[in-house]
Design a protein around this motif. Structure first.
Motif, short mmCIF file in Angstrom:
data_model
loop_
_atom_site.label_atom_id
_atom_site.label_comp_id
_atom_site.label_asym_id
_atom_site.label_seq_id
_atom_site.Cartn_x
_atom_site.Cartn_y
_atom_site.Cartn_z
N TYR A 51 37.29 -60.65 -6.90
CA TYR A 51 35.99 -61.03 -7.47
C TYR A 51 35.27 -59.75 -7.86
O TYR A 51 34.97 -58.92 -7.02
CB TYR A 51 35.16 -61.82 -6.45
CG TYR A 51 35.74 -63.16 -6.15
CD1 TYR A 51 35.53 -64.24 -7.01
CD2 TYR A 51 36.49 -63.37 -5.02
CE1 TYR A 51 36.07 -65.47 -6.74
CE2 TYR A 51 37.04 -64.62 -4.74
CZ TYR A 51 36.83 -65.66 -5.61
OH TYR A 51 37.36 -66.89 -5.34
N ASN A 104 38.22 -70.87 10.22
CA ASN A 104 37.23 -71.62 9.47
C ASN A 104 35.85 -71.16 9.95
O ASN A 104 35.54 -71.24 11.15
CB ASN A 104 37.44 -73.12 9.75
CG ASN A 104 36.43 -73.98 9.00
OD1 ASN A 104 35.22 -73.72 9.01
ND2 ASN A 104 36.93 -75.00 8.33
N PRO A 122 32.30 -69.81 -0.72
CA PRO A 122 32.60 -70.31 -2.06
C PRO A 122 31.49 -71.27 -2.46
O PRO A 122 30.67 -71.65 -1.63
CB PRO A 122 33.91 -71.07 -1.87
CG PRO A 122 33.91 -71.47 -0.43
CD PRO A 122 33.18 -70.39 0.30
N PHE A 162 37.37 -62.98 2.19
CA PHE A 162 38.43 -62.86 1.18
C PHE A 162 39.18 -61.55 1.39
O PHE A 162 39.75 -61.34 2.44
CB PHE A 162 37.83 -63.00 -0.22
CG PHE A 162 38.87 -63.16 -1.31
CD1 PHE A 162 39.94 -64.03 -1.15
CD2 PHE A 162 38.77 -62.45 -2.50
CE1 PHE A 162 40.90 -64.17 -2.14
CE2 PHE A 162 39.72 -62.60 -3.50
CZ PHE A 162 40.77 -63.46 -3.32
N PHE A 194 32.86 -72.34 9.66
CA PHE A 194 32.03 -73.38 10.29
C PHE A 194 32.42 -73.53 11.77
O PHE A 194 31.56 -73.54 12.66
CB PHE A 194 32.17 -74.72 9.57
CG PHE A 194 31.44 -74.77 8.26
CD1 PHE A 194 30.14 -75.27 8.18
CD2 PHE A 194 32.04 -74.30 7.10
CE1 PHE A 194 29.47 -75.31 6.97
CE2 PHE A 194 31.37 -74.34 5.88
CZ PHE A 194 30.08 -74.84 5.82
N ASP A 228 29.04 -65.09 2.41
CA ASP A 228 29.35 -65.18 0.98
C ASP A 228 30.36 -66.30 0.76
O ASP A 228 31.52 -66.06 0.42
CB ASP A 228 29.89 -63.84 0.46
CG ASP A 228 30.18 -63.87 -1.03
OD1 ASP A 228 29.54 -64.67 -1.74
OD2 ASP A 228 31.05 -63.10 -1.49
N ASP A 273 38.05 -65.29 7.33
CA ASP A 273 38.39 -66.09 6.15
C ASP A 273 39.47 -67.07 6.57
O ASP A 273 40.32 -66.76 7.40
CB ASP A 273 38.90 -65.21 5.00
CG ASP A 273 38.83 -65.94 3.66
OD1 ASP A 273 37.93 -65.63 2.86
OD2 ASP A 273 39.67 -66.84 3.43
N TYR A 331 28.35 -55.11 -3.09
CA TYR A 331 29.13 -54.45 -2.04
C TYR A 331 28.46 -53.13 -1.67
O TYR A 331 28.31 -52.78 -0.51
CB TYR A 331 30.56 -54.13 -2.51
CG TYR A 331 31.48 -55.31 -2.69
CD1 TYR A 331 31.36 -56.45 -1.92
CD2 TYR A 331 32.52 -55.25 -3.62
CE1 TYR A 331 32.23 -57.51 -2.08
CE2 TYR A 331 33.40 -56.30 -3.79
CZ TYR A 331 33.25 -57.44 -3.02
OH TYR A 331 34.13 -58.47 -3.20
#
Ligand code: SAH
Length: 400
Positions: free
Chosen positions: A202, A276, A305, A228, A278, A303, A248, A209
């Motif tokens: 990305y 994960n 998705p 990521f 969450f 950050d 990630d 950054y």
């Protein structure tokens, strides 16, 4: 060359007059002569006032993508001047960068065309039929202006289907390119530009950054969520953060991020975990009756998705955003910083900050905003085209 004219219904010209380049099929009154899909047309309002010239495609919901307010030809001189202007914009606003988005479609007045520069390799992505027809010309001009080692094509966006185009991938010029090292702010990232590979990069966070790296200076513990390839984590470590942990859910991303940490000489300070976010945040914050959450981080980066691709699912997305903020705030030390980003076009800056504040109300924290972020300057925002703006972010100090 005589162009066909597409005349708009009364009242349909306003958006175009303000500088938005899309003509929708349902705003068309008539065509003065037959037009083939992919051809150039001129667009006029019902009083015959010229609104601009663009590529026509009857199969697309966007029936014309305007390229200019005036009458133009899409010849070599046109592409040369547009691409040179795009290059000049990057050189002006990102003078030190060697990898960046060179052409960002509407942001550079070239709807349907994206070109990324990864060091000495260019990757072209075409999403409209009109632009697709100009591929050879565009390739030639890019070779001329940028002298890249190779030009690859990765035209695989879902939107091509709506234009009647199949996916197209391969080498447009030079030799095939596989894995390579890309520099962002002086840090090395491994990426694989070959077909179908999962570890692209990305580029839109490049400026952020560096900014978040500054916020991490002197931090003891940093948490990078949705990391990521480790963009924020590695910048934080490089800036001097003592311990950085990054999460990630993708095993591939974690493996590549781990290699990036080694390549940049910071692997002693960064740990990566496939998880994960969450679930991970919940496991650290939803504790038993006699347990207490111990806030331990000086900086947390969120950050994720885009949680929503459509307007209809915005409420679900907001619940997701609130949840991660709520839990992150509980793990932040007083005086600590939260750097949080949202790349969903349907959740604007105001709505996004509302969610952060709602989370702070629930955790009884007071936040002070210390920075605002947008996408890097190689993804320019054209206010007349709201779709060009999608990334927004804030940094907050947890006051108490
Ligand atoms: N911060 C990254 C970009 C994040 S893109 C950068 O600067 O490059 C979103 C990332 O979130 C992807 O790598 C994806 O694998 C990851 N992801 C998506 N949902 C997730 C979840 N629930 N938990 C952990 N990671 C997730």
């Amino acid at each position: 060359m005589s162009l066909s004219t597409l005349v708009l219904k009364p009242g349909e010209a306003d958006r175009l007059v303000t500088g938005h380049p899309w003509v929708y099929g349902n705003s068309v009154l008539r065509l003065t002569s037959p037009v083939a899909d992919g051809d150039l047309v001129q667009v006029k309002d019902h009083r015959q006032r010229l609104l601009g010239t663009g590529f026509y495609n009857s199969r697309s919901k966007i029936i014309v993508r305007l390229l200019d307010r005036d009458r133009i030809e899409t010849n070599e001189a046109f592409f040369r001047s547009r691409i040179a202007a795009a290059l000049a914009h990057r050189r002006r606003w990102m003078p030190g960068a060697t990898s960046y988005r060179l052409i960002n479609a509407e942001s550079d007045f070239l709807s349907g065309l994206i070109v990324d520069r990864y060091e000495d390799v260019l990757v072209v992505q075409i999403s409209s039929l009109g632009m697709d027809r100009k591929k050879a010309l565009i390739t030639r001009v890019l070779q001329d202006l940028c002298a890249p080692r190779a030009i690859l094509e990765r035209s695989d966006t879902a939107s091509r289907k709506f234009e009647g185009l199949a996916d197209s991938q391969g080498v447009l010029a030079g030799d095939p390119v596989g894995a390579m090292q890309v520099k962002l702010n002086g840090l090395t990232f491994e990426t694989d530009l070959a077909e179908g590979h999962k570890t692209g990069l990305y580029l839109d966070q490049q400026a952020n950054y560096a900014a978040v790296g500054e916020l991490a200076r002197g931090a003891n513990e940093v948490l990078d969520c949705f990391s990521f390839l480790g963009g924020f984590a590695l910048h934080a470590a490089k800036a001097g953060a003592k311990q950085v942990h990054a999460l990630d859910q993708s095993e591939d991303a974690i493996a590549a991020a781990t290699r990036n940490a080694v390549a940049n000489g910071v692997s002693d300070r960064v740990s990566f975990e496939a998880a994960n976010v969450f679930d991970w945040l919940k496991s650290k914050t939803a504790l038993g009756p006699n347990e207490k959450v111990i806030p331990r981080y000086d900086l947390i980066v969120l950050d994720p998705p885009s949680f929503t691709r459509t307007r209809a699912t915005v409420p679900d997305a907001l619940r997701g955003y609130k949840e991660i903020h709520l839990r992150a705030l509980k793990l932040l030390k007083p005086g600590g910083l939260l750097a949080t980003f949202c790349c969903s076009h349907h959740v604007d800056r105001v709505l996004f900050e509302d969610v952060v504040l709602a989370a702070a109300v629930d955790t009884r924290h007071t936040l002070r905003r210390v920075a605002s972020f947008s996408q890097s300057p190689d993804h320019p925002v054209v206010p007349a085209i709201p779709e060009t703006e999608y990334l927004k972010g804030f940094a907050y100090e947890l006051v108490r």
